[in-house]
Motif scaffolding. Structure first.
Motif, short mmCIF file in Angstrom:
data_model
loop_
_atom_site.label_atom_id
_atom_site.label_comp_id
_atom_site.label_asym_id
_atom_site.label_seq_id
_atom_site.Cartn_x
_atom_site.Cartn_y
_atom_site.Cartn_z
N UNK A 286 3.84 -18.28 0.43
CA UNK A 286 4.49 -18.80 -0.78
C UNK A 286 4.89 -17.65 -1.69
N UNK A 287 4.86 -16.41 -1.13
CA UNK A 287 5.10 -15.22 -1.96
C UNK A 287 5.91 -14.17 -1.19
N UNK A 288 6.93 -14.62 -0.48
CA UNK A 288 7.80 -13.67 0.21
C UNK A 288 7.19 -13.12 1.48
N UNK A 289 7.86 -12.12 2.04
CA UNK A 289 7.42 -11.55 3.31
C UNK A 289 6.12 -10.76 3.13
N UNK A 290 5.12 -11.04 3.96
CA UNK A 290 3.82 -10.37 3.87
C UNK A 290 3.37 -9.97 5.26
N UNK A 291 3.09 -8.69 5.45
CA UNK A 291 2.65 -8.21 6.76
C UNK A 291 1.33 -8.86 7.15
N UNK B 219 -14.10 9.51 11.26
CA UNK B 219 -12.72 9.07 11.01
C UNK B 219 -12.62 8.33 9.68
N UNK B 220 -11.61 8.67 8.90
CA UNK B 220 -11.39 8.04 7.60
C UNK B 220 -10.08 7.26 7.61
N UNK B 221 -9.99 6.20 6.80
CA UNK B 221 -8.72 5.48 6.71
C UNK B 221 -7.59 6.41 6.29
N UNK B 222 -6.42 6.26 6.87
CA UNK B 222 -5.31 7.15 6.53
C UNK B 222 -4.70 6.82 5.17
N UNK B 223 -4.17 7.84 4.53
CA UNK B 223 -3.38 7.71 3.31
C UNK B 223 -4.09 6.93 2.21
N UNK B 224 -5.34 7.29 1.97
CA UNK B 224 -6.08 6.66 0.89
C UNK B 224 -5.38 6.89 -0.45
N UNK B 225 -5.55 5.95 -1.37
CA UNK B 225 -5.07 6.01 -2.75
C UNK B 225 -3.55 5.84 -2.88
N UNK C 129 -1.97 -1.23 0.64
CA UNK C 129 -1.63 -2.65 0.74
C UNK C 129 -1.51 -3.05 2.20
N UNK C 130 -0.84 -2.22 2.97
CA UNK C 130 -0.67 -2.49 4.39
C UNK C 130 -1.98 -2.36 5.14
N UNK C 131 -2.79 -1.36 4.79
CA UNK C 131 -4.06 -1.17 5.48
C UNK C 131 -5.00 -2.35 5.24
N UNK C 132 -5.00 -2.88 4.02
CA UNK C 132 -5.81 -4.07 3.73
C UNK C 132 -5.34 -5.26 4.55
N UNK C 133 -4.04 -5.42 4.68
CA UNK C 133 -3.49 -6.60 5.33
C UNK C 133 -3.32 -6.45 6.84
N UNK C 134 -3.21 -5.19 7.31
CA UNK C 134 -2.71 -5.02 8.67
C UNK C 134 -3.25 -3.80 9.41
N UNK C 135 -4.40 -3.29 9.02
CA UNK C 135 -5.10 -2.21 9.73
C UNK C 135 -4.43 -0.84 9.68
N UNK D 2 1.81 1.73 5.79
CA UNK D 2 3.11 1.07 5.71
C UNK D 2 3.88 1.24 7.02
N UNK D 3 4.45 0.12 7.50
CA UNK D 3 5.14 0.13 8.78
C UNK D 3 4.36 -0.61 9.85
N UNK D 4 3.18 -1.12 9.52
CA UNK D 4 2.38 -1.87 10.48
C UNK D 4 3.17 -3.08 10.99
N UNK D 5 2.95 -3.42 12.25
CA UNK D 5 3.73 -4.48 12.87
C UNK D 5 3.15 -5.86 12.66
#
Length: 480
Positions: free
Chosen positions: A204-209, A155-161, A167-173, A176-179
């Motif tokens: 201190x930098x707006x909304x961040x998942x 299994x590979x991470x989805x939507x590489x590059x 950004x979402x995968x780094x922050x939220x597994x 885009x659209x992660x809860x």
């Protein structure tokens, strides 16, 4: 939305959180709080803060941390010295404006290393043992070899590059659209340690998942601190009584479920602002020193550093930890502009100068925060969309995968590079194309190491980082 009332209520609250914007006076500018009981371990007697510094756009790691031994440097120059739009290769150690040598405490046979020329402050932190480099980190679901990647046999991470998705995968597994993100999930588990759980996850930098939890929502602040709802004090429309009426309207009870929730969230926002504003240390004077200006390396001009100002805001909140009843806090700050497809040499020079200046400022402030040295209790780490290609497109680089990152703080086992530093060049066992790196460490391993220091148990770490069970090494070892 779901047709069930409870699901609708949760979705409404999450949407309200996403719509809150620092500096807005409208009712939706609500800095939301913890909305339920957090399952947590016994409250710790100490304080710890974790700060995620996200470099939006994808930092070019290969011009941030470099191998400078003769073989590596020869490969570096051969690939990154271009003849069309201009070279993106940096000057050598000892040359005018050359890369800055660093000596890790653990040697890697035949290798020597350096930092970007504009990271002088970061070199000082590294040499002083308060900064470490974690080499080649990126999203992975399980350990993956180059052959497995090419065959897609694991299994590979989805939507590489893809910027938004990574950004979402780094922050939220998830793309885009992660809860919810892993900073927020740590907040879920530790919020009960805080007297006011509303101040557990703060951006201190707006909304961040990254800070979105299952039971808590992030609280967003501006450079001036808590964001008040306008019109609640003083006169409104020329009337001394209108502000009271306005407050009654937006906080009054209602039989309508959405109006009721809206009023409850608004009331919590008002109460939170009234708690945070007096608790925060003032900026400058007897409070948290204002950051000095940094020198733009391209122009030589002094300029304000927005990242340093964000970190000053974080420090001001940390200074108020006792008044807020905070034992565990997760923060988010960011710096954008790293998508250097063009003009990389000048653009990244300025960005890394700001990054180095801001981190050093924050280290100095935390080392003497109103007379207390909190460096052992505060850890900052960097993250970014992905690394970039080792090859040049002429005047810049393109989207990659793995990247090198910094961890800074008194608890960091600094002065070292963690992981085997990748081979410099092309067509090696981690090159997935154009020198883009197949990660050596997963984001789960990186985050789990931070979470272990932060106080999560092994079971809780498994809950927060769902892929960590696939990796033999759960702790990379850069924190004591």
């Amino acid at each position: 939305m779901s047709s069930t009332p409870n699901a609708s209520r949760r979705e409404f609250l999450r949407m309200a959180s996403a719509l809150s914007v620092a500096g807005t006076a409208a009712p939706f500018a609500l800095n939301l709080a913890a909305m339920g009981s957090a399952a947590a371990q016994t409250a710790p007697g100490d304080y710890k803060a974790l700060i995620c510094l996200f470099m939006f756009g994808a930092n070019d790691h290969a011009n941030t941390v470099l191998a400078t031994d003769s073989g590596s440097w020869s490969q570096y120059l051969s690939v990154r010295t271009t003849t069309d739009a201009g070279s993106i290769a940096l000057p050598a150690v000892g040359a005018p404006g050359g890369v800055i040598p660093i000596v890790p405490s653990s040697t890697q046979a035949g290798r020597s290393f350096a930092l970007h020329p504009n990271m002088v402050e970061m070199k000082s932190l590294f040499d002083g043992g308060r900064a470490a480099i974690v080499s080649n980190v990126g999203p992975l679901i399980m350990p993956t070899t180059l052959a497995q990647y090419k065959a897609a046999s694991v299994p590979l991470p989805p939507k590489l590059f893809s910027h938004n998705d990574q950004q979402s995968l780094w922050q939220a597994y998830a793309p885009e659209g992660a809860a919810y993100g892993w900073g927020g999930r740590m907040g879920d588990l530790l919020a009960a340690n805080n007297s006011n759980p509303i101040f557990t996850a703060i951006s201190a930098s707006g909304n961040a998942v990254f800070l979105a939890g299952k039971t808590i929502n992030q609280y967003q602040v501006s450079a001036s601190g808590a964001v008040p709802i306008g019109g609640l004090t003083g006169t409104l429309f020329g009337s001394s009584s209108a502000s009271g009426a306005f407050k009654s309207i937006i906080t009054g009870d209602s039989s309508n479920v959405f109006q009721k929730d809206y009023a409850a969230v608004t009331s919590r926002s008002i109460n939170a602002q009234s708690l945070l504003s007096p608790a925060m240390a003032p900026a400058g004077g007897s409070g948290v020193p204002n950051p000095t200006q940094y020198t733009n390396p391209n122009t030589g001009a002094l300029a304000n550093n927005s990242l340093a100002i964000q970190l000053q805001t974080v420090a001001r909140i940390i200074a108020g930890r006792s008044a807020l009843g905070a034992k565990r806090q997760v923060f988010f700050v960011s710096l954008g502009g790293f998508d250097t497809h063009d003009f990389q040499k000048t653009a990244q020079a300025d960005l890394l100068a700001r990054l180095s200046h801001a981190i050093a400022y924050f280290d100095g402030v935390v080392g003497n925060l109103q007379g207390a040295d909190l460096r052992q209790q505060v850890t900052l780490f960097t993250a970014s969309d992905f690394g970039r290609t080792f090859t040049s497109n002429g005047d810049g680089t393109d989207h990659g995968w793995g990247s090198h990152h910094f961890v800074v703080g008194g608890a960091v086992k600094g002065g070292n590079i963690y992981g085997d530093f990748p081979v410099t060049g092309l067509k090696h066992n981690l090159d997935v194309g154009s020198g883009s790196l197949l990660p050596q460490f997963s984001v789960d391993q990186y985050g789990a190491t931070l979470a272990n220091w932060f106080g999560l148990s092994a079971t809780q770490i498994n809950d927060v980082f769902p892929n960590i069970v696939n990796f033999t090494t759960r702790n990379i070892g850069f924190l004591g």
